[in-house]
Design a protein around this motif. Structure first.
Motif, PDB file in Angstrom:
ATOM      1  N   ARG A  66       0.554  59.686  41.960  1.00 49.36           N
ATOM      2  CA  ARG A  66       0.892  61.105  42.191  1.00 49.36           C
ATOM      3  C   ARG A  66       0.873  61.433  43.672  1.00 49.36           C
ATOM      4  O   ARG A  66       1.761  62.113  44.195  1.00 49.36           O
TER       5      ARG A  66
ATOM      6  N   ALA B  83       6.949  60.542  39.692  1.00 48.43           N
ATOM      7  CA  ALA B  83       5.493  60.391  39.600  1.00 48.43           C
ATOM      8  C   ALA B  83       4.996  60.752  38.205  1.00 48.43           C
ATOM      9  O   ALA B  83       4.180  60.031  37.616  1.00 48.43           O
ATOM     10  N   VAL B  84       5.500  61.860  37.670  1.00 46.14           N
ATOM     11  CA  VAL B  84       5.083  62.300  36.336  1.00 46.14           C
ATOM     12  C   VAL B  84       5.434  61.246  35.291  1.00 46.14           C
ATOM     13  O   VAL B  84       4.595  60.864  34.458  1.00 46.14           O
TER      14      VAL B  84
ATOM     15  N   THR C  83       4.236  62.712  45.832  1.00 45.44           N
ATOM     16  CA  THR C  83       4.232  64.151  46.112  1.00 45.44           C
ATOM     17  C   THR C  83       3.789  64.432  47.542  1.00 45.44           C
ATOM     18  O   THR C  83       3.677  65.590  47.944  1.00 45.44           O
TER      19      THR C  83
END
Length: 288
Positions: A158, A27-28, A162
């Motif tokens: 994100r 995601a990052v 997550t």
């Protein structure tokens, strides 16, 4: 006796955490790429970020940078399970001299077993990376259709990677498959090494014997494309494939994911000359 190998994989929790961590890092990286891409290619009149091959390429490249980290952790977590598979797959009685020979061969081939584990990790990472890139692109494209801002699309990425609901089940599937594959690698290695000591070997396919075995007529997956229920007790020579085309459960060369994902089967091997004496079964009879 039959044994559910999923109860033996103490490294499973480590692998679940490693997979969940990987999703967070994905995601990052994806969000970083998205904002960098916006700076370079945004149409400032429409404020739109057009999906393109270039964006997909950048995301894939960014995710590839996580490969070494994932691979190193996977091999550290699972190497002991390769040894577990090695130690528990041979139904062979060794004399002292043969034990010493096998121990020497085992030590000599340790690097090769780790390389096989790394090869499996590479395949898993490539699959996760490819599927994740598609998921990210889908989120971007759907976000643009909804006229969301880049920040809003980034938030959706994100949230997806997550989210406990989204990711834990996927992480558990990866962990279960990887830990049991490590055992299979050890089993196959033990078979190859033992042949150098005691001569020709036979191998038997053993399933978990419960309702979750794919192909079980009275179980949860009676119509599974992979029929591991039918394979129970199948005996073949060490250099032959089982009827499903695999050399052993979760064979690295399997082309059909249904043969591998969540498979809990195992393989037992025995010297050909000892097969009948221990009730392993007659090869010709098993094939009839």
């Amino acid at each position: 006796p039959k044994r559910d190998w999923s109860s033996d994989v103490c490294s499973s929790d480590l692998m679940v955490k490693r997979a969940i961590d990987l999703f967070g890092e994905i995601a990052v990286k994806s969000v970083e790429v998205l904002f960098d891409y916006e700076k370079d290619f945004t149409d400032y009149e429409t404020k739109a970020l057009p999906p393109s091959k270039e964006l997909r390429k950048r995301i894939s490249k960014a995710l590839a940078s996580l490969e070494d980290q994932y691979l190193s952790g996977l091999t550290d977590d699972l190497e002991a399970l390769v040894d577990t598979g090695y130690d528990t797959s041979l139904a062979v009685s060794f004399g002292k001299d043969d034990q010493d020979r096998l121990a020497a061969i085992r030590e000599r081939n340790a690097k090769g077993r780790r390389l096989l584990l790394e090869e499996r990790g590479l395949e898993t990472f490539a699959s996760v990376s490819a599927s994740t890139t598609e998921q990210v692109m889908t989120l971007i494209e759907s976000g643009l259709e909804e006229n969301l801002s880049i920040k809003q699309i980034a938030a959706k990425i994100r949230d997806r990677f997550t989210s406990e609901t989204e990711m834990v089940g996927r992480a558990q599937t990866i962990a279960r498959t990887e830990t049991l594959t490590a055992i299979s690698i050890g089993q196959a290695a033990a078979l190859r090494d033992a042949e150098k000591v005691v001569g020709p070997m036979l191998k038997m396919w053993v399933n978990a014997g419960d309702e979750r075995v794919r192909g079980n007529p009275g179980g949860k997956y009676p119509n599974s494309e992979a029929d591991h229920w039918r394979l129970q007790g199948e005996v073949v020579k060490s250099n032959e494939t089982f009827p499903n085309g695999l050399m052993y459960p979760r064979d690295l060369r399997a082309n059909n994911p249904s043969e591998v994902i969540n498979c809990r089967c195992r393989m037992v091997a025995v010297a050909a000359e000892d097969a009948d004496a221990i009730g392993f079964g007659n090869l010709d009879r098993q094939r009839s």
